[in-house]
Design a protein around this motif. Structure first.
Motif, PDB file in Angstrom:
ATOM      1  N   GLY B 235     -10.222   1.041  -6.359  1.00 18.04           N
ATOM      2  CA  GLY B 235     -11.147  -0.068  -6.128  1.00 18.04           C
ATOM      3  C   GLY B 235     -10.541  -1.481  -6.021  1.00 18.04           C
ATOM      4  O   GLY B 235      -9.155  -1.380  -6.226  1.00 18.04           O
ATOM      5  N   ILE B 237      -8.628  -4.818  -6.543  1.00 19.34           N
ATOM      6  CA  ILE B 237      -7.572  -4.993  -7.575  1.00 19.34           C
ATOM      7  C   ILE B 237      -8.041  -6.628  -8.003  1.00 19.34           C
ATOM      8  O   ILE B 237      -8.096  -7.460  -7.012  1.00 19.34           O
ATOM      9  CB  ILE B 237      -6.036  -5.029  -7.011  1.00 19.34           C
ATOM     10  CG1 ILE B 237      -5.973  -3.312  -6.725  1.00 19.34           C
ATOM     11  CG2 ILE B 237      -5.274  -5.383  -8.122  1.00 19.34           C
ATOM     12  CD1 ILE B 237      -4.508  -3.231  -6.048  1.00 19.34           C
ATOM     13  N   ARG B 284     -11.275  -5.986  -1.446  1.00 18.89           N
ATOM     14  CA  ARG B 284     -10.371  -6.795  -1.948  1.00 18.89           C
ATOM     15  C   ARG B 284     -10.933  -7.953  -2.852  1.00 18.89           C
ATOM     16  O   ARG B 284     -12.107  -8.044  -2.565  1.00 18.89           O
ATOM     17  CB  ARG B 284      -9.556  -7.342  -0.766  1.00 18.89           C
ATOM     18  CG  ARG B 284      -8.464  -6.514  -0.307  1.00 18.89           C
ATOM     19  CD  ARG B 284      -7.734  -7.076   0.789  1.00 18.89           C
ATOM     20  NE  ARG B 284      -8.545  -7.239   2.111  1.00 18.89           N
ATOM     21  CZ  ARG B 284      -8.168  -8.014   3.226  1.00 18.89           C
ATOM     22  NH1 ARG B 284      -7.191  -8.795   3.314  1.00 18.89           N
ATOM     23  NH2 ARG B 284      -8.791  -7.927   4.148  1.00 18.89           N
ATOM     24  N   THR B 285     -10.231  -8.677  -3.560  1.00 18.80           N
ATOM     25  CA  THR B 285     -10.712  -9.762  -4.351  1.00 18.80           C
ATOM     26  C   THR B 285     -10.172 -11.180  -4.035  1.00 18.80           C
ATOM     27  O   THR B 285      -8.859 -11.117  -3.674  1.00 18.80           O
ATOM     28  CB  THR B 285     -10.558  -9.575  -5.900  1.00 18.80           C
ATOM     29  OG1 THR B 285      -9.104  -9.607  -6.051  1.00 18.80           O
ATOM     30  CG2 THR B 285     -11.265  -8.248  -6.163  1.00 18.80           C
ATOM     31  N   CYS B 286     -11.085 -12.050  -3.871  1.00 19.54           N
ATOM     32  CA  CYS B 286     -10.523 -13.390  -4.095  1.00 19.54           C
ATOM     33  C   CYS B 286     -10.653 -13.864  -5.250  1.00 19.54           C
ATOM     34  O   CYS B 286     -11.770 -13.653  -6.183  1.00 19.54           O
ATOM     35  CB  CYS B 286     -11.502 -14.425  -3.136  1.00 19.54           C
ATOM     36  SG  CYS B 286     -11.332 -14.267  -1.314  1.00 19.54           S
TER      37      CYS B 286
ATOM     38  N   TYR C 214      -1.551  -5.830   2.387  1.00 24.78           N
ATOM     39  CA  TYR C 214      -2.512  -6.766   2.607  1.00 24.78           C
ATOM     40  C   TYR C 214      -4.009  -5.832   2.677  1.00 24.78           C
ATOM     41  O   TYR C 214      -4.804  -6.490   1.966  1.00 24.78           O
ATOM     42  CB  TYR C 214      -2.329  -7.582   4.097  1.00 24.78           C
ATOM     43  CG  TYR C 214      -3.340  -8.368   4.476  1.00 24.78           C
ATOM     44  CD1 TYR C 214      -3.574  -9.821   3.751  1.00 24.78           C
ATOM     45  CD2 TYR C 214      -4.310  -7.894   5.362  1.00 24.78           C
ATOM     46  CE1 TYR C 214      -4.362 -10.612   4.341  1.00 24.78           C
ATOM     47  CE2 TYR C 214      -5.552  -8.926   5.626  1.00 24.78           C
ATOM     48  CZ  TYR C 214      -5.518 -10.113   4.861  1.00 24.78           C
ATOM     49  OH  TYR C 214      -6.505 -11.066   5.590  1.00 24.78           O
ATOM     50  N   GLU C 215      -4.015  -5.011   3.302  1.00 23.12           N
ATOM     51  CA  GLU C 215      -5.062  -3.987   3.374  1.00 23.12           C
ATOM     52  C   GLU C 215      -5.676  -3.623   2.150  1.00 23.12           C
ATOM     53  O   GLU C 215      -6.688  -3.654   1.561  1.00 23.12           O
ATOM     54  CB  GLU C 215      -4.921  -2.700   4.249  1.00 23.12           C
ATOM     55  CG  GLU C 215      -4.970  -3.042   5.691  1.00 23.12           C
ATOM     56  CD  GLU C 215      -6.155  -3.725   6.065  1.00 23.12           C
ATOM     57  OE1 GLU C 215      -7.342  -3.473   5.763  1.00 23.12           O
ATOM     58  OE2 GLU C 215      -6.047  -4.781   6.903  1.00 23.12           O
ATOM     59  N   ARG C 216      -4.545  -3.276   1.160  1.00 20.76           N
ATOM     60  CA  ARG C 216      -4.954  -2.605  -0.167  1.00 20.76           C
ATOM     61  C   ARG C 216      -5.273  -3.954  -1.275  1.00 20.76           C
ATOM     62  O   ARG C 216      -5.913  -3.375  -2.146  1.00 20.76           O
ATOM     63  CB  ARG C 216      -3.818  -2.018  -0.575  1.00 20.76           C
ATOM     64  CG  ARG C 216      -4.132  -1.355  -2.152  1.00 20.76           C
ATOM     65  CD  ARG C 216      -5.229  -0.401  -2.108  1.00 20.76           C
ATOM     66  NE  ARG C 216      -5.588   0.105  -3.342  1.00 20.76           N
ATOM     67  CZ  ARG C 216      -6.709  -0.538  -3.947  1.00 20.76           C
ATOM     68  NH1 ARG C 216      -7.106  -1.359  -3.575  1.00 20.76           N
ATOM     69  NH2 ARG C 216      -6.901   0.051  -5.287  1.00 20.76           N
ATOM     70  N   GLY C 217      -5.118  -5.210  -0.607  1.00 24.54           N
ATOM     71  CA  GLY C 217      -5.373  -6.191  -1.574  1.00 24.54           C
ATOM     72  C   GLY C 217      -4.687  -6.373  -3.012  1.00 24.54           C
ATOM     73  O   GLY C 217      -5.000  -6.624  -3.767  1.00 24.54           O
ATOM     74  N   VAL C 218      -3.408  -5.961  -2.801  1.00 26.08           N
ATOM     75  CA  VAL C 218      -2.324  -6.068  -4.043  1.00 26.08           C
ATOM     76  C   VAL C 218      -2.204  -7.472  -4.437  1.00 26.08           C
ATOM     77  O   VAL C 218      -2.128  -8.336  -3.652  1.00 26.08           O
ATOM     78  CB  VAL C 218      -1.269  -5.362  -3.635  1.00 26.08           C
ATOM     79  CG1 VAL C 218      -1.445  -3.586  -3.780  1.00 26.08           C
ATOM     80  CG2 VAL C 218      -0.191  -5.784  -2.595  1.00 26.08           C
ATOM     81  N   LYS C 219      -1.915  -7.698  -5.858  1.00 28.13           N
ATOM     82  CA  LYS C 219      -1.566  -9.024  -6.198  1.00 28.13           C
ATOM     83  C   LYS C 219      -0.268  -9.267  -6.414  1.00 28.13           C
ATOM     84  O   LYS C 219       0.321 -10.115  -6.714  1.00 28.13           O
ATOM     85  CB  LYS C 219      -2.313  -9.191  -7.575  1.00 28.13           C
ATOM     86  CG  LYS C 219      -3.976  -9.003  -7.293  1.00 28.13           C
ATOM     87  CD  LYS C 219      -4.471 -10.098  -6.468  1.00 28.13           C
ATOM     88  CE  LYS C 219      -6.133 -10.146  -6.638  1.00 28.13           C
ATOM     89  NZ  LYS C 219      -6.490 -10.725  -5.293  1.00 28.13           N
ATOM     90  N   SER C 246      -1.611 -13.750  -3.542  1.00 31.05           N
ATOM     91  CA  SER C 246      -2.926 -13.941  -3.808  1.00 31.05           C
ATOM     92  C   SER C 246      -3.710 -13.594  -2.335  1.00 31.05           C
ATOM     93  O   SER C 246      -3.101 -13.322  -1.487  1.00 31.05           O
ATOM     94  CB  SER C 246      -3.299 -15.197  -4.387  1.00 31.05           C
ATOM     95  OG  SER C 246      -3.168 -16.128  -3.303  1.00 31.05           O
ATOM     96  N   HIS C 247      -5.064 -13.933  -2.699  1.00 27.25           N
ATOM     97  CA  HIS C 247      -5.924 -13.582  -1.343  1.00 27.25           C
ATOM     98  C   HIS C 247      -5.745 -14.442  -0.266  1.00 27.25           C
ATOM     99  O   HIS C 247      -6.116 -14.403   0.725  1.00 27.25           O
ATOM    100  CB  HIS C 247      -7.243 -13.709  -1.980  1.00 27.25           C
ATOM    101  CG  HIS C 247      -7.940 -15.170  -2.343  1.00 27.25           C
ATOM    102  ND1 HIS C 247      -7.724 -15.331  -3.738  1.00 27.25           N
ATOM    103  CD2 HIS C 247      -8.192 -16.226  -1.868  1.00 27.25           C
ATOM    104  CE1 HIS C 247      -8.065 -16.621  -3.767  1.00 27.25           C
ATOM    105  NE2 HIS C 247      -8.443 -17.086  -2.772  1.00 27.25           N
ATOM    106  N   ARG C 248      -4.879 -15.693  -0.812  1.00 24.56           N
ATOM    107  CA  ARG C 248      -4.479 -16.778   0.389  1.00 24.56           C
ATOM    108  C   ARG C 248      -3.825 -16.034   1.314  1.00 24.56           C
ATOM    109  O   ARG C 248      -3.404 -16.800   2.422  1.00 24.56           O
ATOM    110  CB  ARG C 248      -4.099 -17.888  -0.367  1.00 24.56           C
ATOM    111  CG  ARG C 248      -5.103 -18.854  -1.160  1.00 24.56           C
ATOM    112  CD  ARG C 248      -4.466 -19.883  -2.012  1.00 24.56           C
ATOM    113  NE  ARG C 248      -5.199 -20.406  -2.950  1.00 24.56           N
ATOM    114  CZ  ARG C 248      -6.510 -20.922  -2.891  1.00 24.56           C
ATOM    115  NH1 ARG C 248      -6.864 -21.174  -1.659  1.00 24.56           N
ATOM    116  NH2 ARG C 248      -7.071 -21.127  -4.123  1.00 24.56           N
TER     117      ARG C 248
END
Lengths: 289, 289, 289, 289
Positions: B235, B237, B284-286, C214-219, C246-248
């Motif tokens: 899901g 992150i 993805r999350t912002c 990027y695709e996975r949205g890791v932090k 971050s998402h940025r």
């Protein structure tokens, strides 16, 4: 967000907080066919000051570039008592590097510059020693040596300022420059001289911070990049980072580990400065990224 | 920025990027006597999607609270094809905690709740074991035990859902709950079930991540908090962090060091969720902070 | 601890754990007038293996340098079924750098080498592209270009190996070399080829890890330095580090931020290798520092 | 390495560095049928001091436990002018917690204690306020309230010391205890009082470090755990860590983020202390892990 490829305008502003500022500014841009590509704002609850960085695409903007500042000031800035500065992504800043004998920050900046991570002109490297002239030559950058003594300092600084003017230098990066700039010199480049100090300020200001850190037995060491002000190591902080150390680390180890911090932290500060992401207020910075 | 003390509205939205969205939304708030206290936005350059979190002071806002959503949707939301959600800082969310046998995340959340860092009602702790019932009792929270087997799972989940409904639970925190939720269960709480996984996902998904990390000989271990979706550990992150480890660390050491990560990362995710700082888009999350 | 200035011997060993190993080894050194300046050991409780790095001052050591290995093996090594290697701080390793088009790791290593942080000979830079030849020239290092195609790979690798032999290269650093080495090539340099992979392995192995991240949205994103083995991105890990994102952050931002990680993590691995601090066992490493 | 399950002896020592110390000590253990399960040493090159932590399995050790110290001192300690301390893993230390009004560190320690991460007896919580008495009761620990004023301080400290003696308290943890201990009090527990200070010392000593950090505009905040000495916030540092902050963080945010640091850093220090991993020398610590 990376917005290099587009011609954009960047407005940095601060003023007393008031209802409606964001609406008024964003409407100004929108009505004139600008597309906002970045907006970040901050309110300092203690002082009631409002801060904003706003960037917009100029492709279809109807106000001519050289008039934007004037229009903005008349229509909005004065009304809200704003202090503001306007930049354009198309302008390539001109930066001078000041160095002494340690090459690591210089190498790092020049390598970033060569590989086009740093988008700036570097007309000049200034030094109080001749050791790093070969590095300057290796990267094809001009090198100016100024022998500094207690006696000739005022004179030499004047000559440096003259040279910087001649080369139209917009800001200065002290890449481990081991000389204290005079108050007068600093006044010529307010919030435009970036220094790297090899400690997590305010701990260990002044000379030999790694020795101080060793003596105190700290478990982390740090580096701090800040704008230079008249007071030594007390200017507004742009970037800081740390690395863990242990009792095993001799002073020589701290120096070695610290070098990596110094070059990273300095480069981050230069990056923020080049992107006009830094807003200075009351000796602190907002970094809008 | 901490804005607890004021009655404010929070709007989270996303839509196709278009010129003027910020101006229109901020004008809507401003014209109706709202004072914007937070605005952060983001444009995904790949998909052309626009995201924004905007929060404003309701003290003098002219639209009655229960009408804000309707007005916003008619005047703006529909025009820009926005998906949006509206929250009020005065609403106290109701969260349920799901646990198994490990107490550290439960203790940590309850301690934060007792000291009022976490502003939420906790009507209920759910568990597939009875070990942590004393902790629930110690903190004065109800405890519901559901014995889970392969055979009774569907039935028990139905009973859990019923109980959650009865207690008007708004979202669920899996505080080291060692059961996989069924797709059906998850569907009842879309982006409202927060899990903590004890690895830096996507590395080491599934069972025994510390053993996997030990076997692979990694030099960092991590923890990941994410919203639960149908696919295990995949899901969106919300938060991640890591800690350095070395060859000296046995699996038991990784487990111990990891516990600190788990509780911190989970609490950060809960904090973001409670503050309505999380916007989910394409897995993805912002995180607007 | 920095022990550069002294002529010392360094013994790395592992064997089945048994009572008395430390006593026997340290007595061997002590009786022969060696002064131990570093000793660190580790017992793997799972496999019952014992590991040690021990370094001693040779100034008054009575066994001649070229006989130490023989004496140690006869008197101790064989008895305890040790695998061991002996190094001398006075030996300057010879390393080859393999690069493709990205200059940042190359610049970083060469700058460290020029400023004598890296104590090694660099007889040779090898590349499958010609882009970085100017950098090699700038630093006065030989550059060998090998055009690589699917068809000529075996042949070209043979020529590379021949060249490495000619230059007596002891180990190889892949400084963002974008070619997969054949199993046969790797066999010539077991645990002597250091790679930098631009993710926190085992997450995102293979191609385009920043896109995957990027695709996975890791932090967090990471970098991993490891010895190259036959299996891609699966060799023993020497060093890892991460940076928060971050998402940025667009993919371009991840690439930029990742570059700093890559060069730091690679340099740390090279440092450990040059200091003979790395002991490989069952695809994991002990790092004795 | 986790060695809880075995009965072992731990020797911490320091002395002037001399050839052969490791050999002599390890032989002492080995000859008497002890199996070394941990050995780490350090030489301070500046002062020429030698430090070692050595731990061995007592299962077949021939010297009776109560005689080990005497034998060691006569056979080795005196000869090498060692200062040493001997501990046994089987001894369960008795610790007192001192608190004021903030519960987060207290909750954290008690939760670790309940889940048996912290292996210690906690006979007593001492406080200058009554706020946290319910927490003590909730965890079943005795609570002693001492109202402190400028006038009664000496008297109250005497009463505290008496109570600590009665409960055979071995060391004290100041879990955000907002009182300065007198020099006399400290003298009773040399290097046995652990404090947590909410800044990365030596930056921001004394009162209100988060306010100081906010004023200075730092980009990281920290926490420091140290042994208490007569001089405020100047004792030997055991553990430190930091967290990144930005201009967005109000003082309240720093306080909140700092709480997580404080409890982690304090717990790490307590862990090291309980494991006898800390060796204090000249106001610095060696942490042998």
């Amino acid at each position: 967000m990376c917005t290099d490829s587009k011609a954009s305008a960047i407005l940095l502003m601060h003023c007393p907080d008031k209802r409606g500022i964001i609406a008024v500014v964003s409407e100004f841009i929108c009505k004139n066919n600008g597309n906002i590509i970045f907006l970040d704002q901050h309110v300092d609850e203690v002082t009631g000051a409002f801060f904003m960085r706003i960037e917009w695409d100029l492709a279809e903007f109807v106000i001519p570039r050289e008039k934007i500042g004037e229009y903005f000031d008349v229509l909005i800035g004065q009304r809200y008592q704003m202090e503001w500065e306007l930049h354009f992504s198309s302008e390539i800043p001109r930066m001078a590097l000041f160095v002494s004998r340690l090459p690591h920050c210089l190498f790092d900046i020049l390598a970033r510059w060569k590989s086009q991570e740093i988008r700036a002109e570097i007309p000049l490297i200034v030094s109080n020693h001749q050791d790093l002239e070969p590095v300057a030559r290796q990267f094809g950058v001009g090198f100016a040596h100024f022998d500094m003594t207690r006696e000739n300092k005022a004179e030499q600084e004047a000559a440096q300022l003259e040279l910087l003017r001649k080369h139209q230098v917009g800001f200065i990066v002290l890449a481990r420059y081991m000389q204290i700039l005079s108050e007068d010199f600093v006044r010529h480049y307010p919030n435009r001289i970036i220094n790297i100090h090899h400690s997590f300020l305010p701990a260990f200001p002044g000379a030999k911070p790694y020795h101080q850190a060793y003596e105190r037995g700290v478990k982390v060491i740090g580096a701090t990049s800040h704008y230079v002000t008249a007071e030594l190591d007390c200017g507004p902080i742009i970037a800081q980072d740390i690395i863990r150390v242990s009792h095993r680390d001799s002073v020589a180890d701290l120096v070695r580990k610290g070098r990596d911090l110094e070059k990273l932290v300095l480069s981050r500060a230069v990056w923020h400065h080049l992107r006009h992401q830094v807003l200075v207020y009351q000796n602190r910075t907002c970094i809008f990224t």
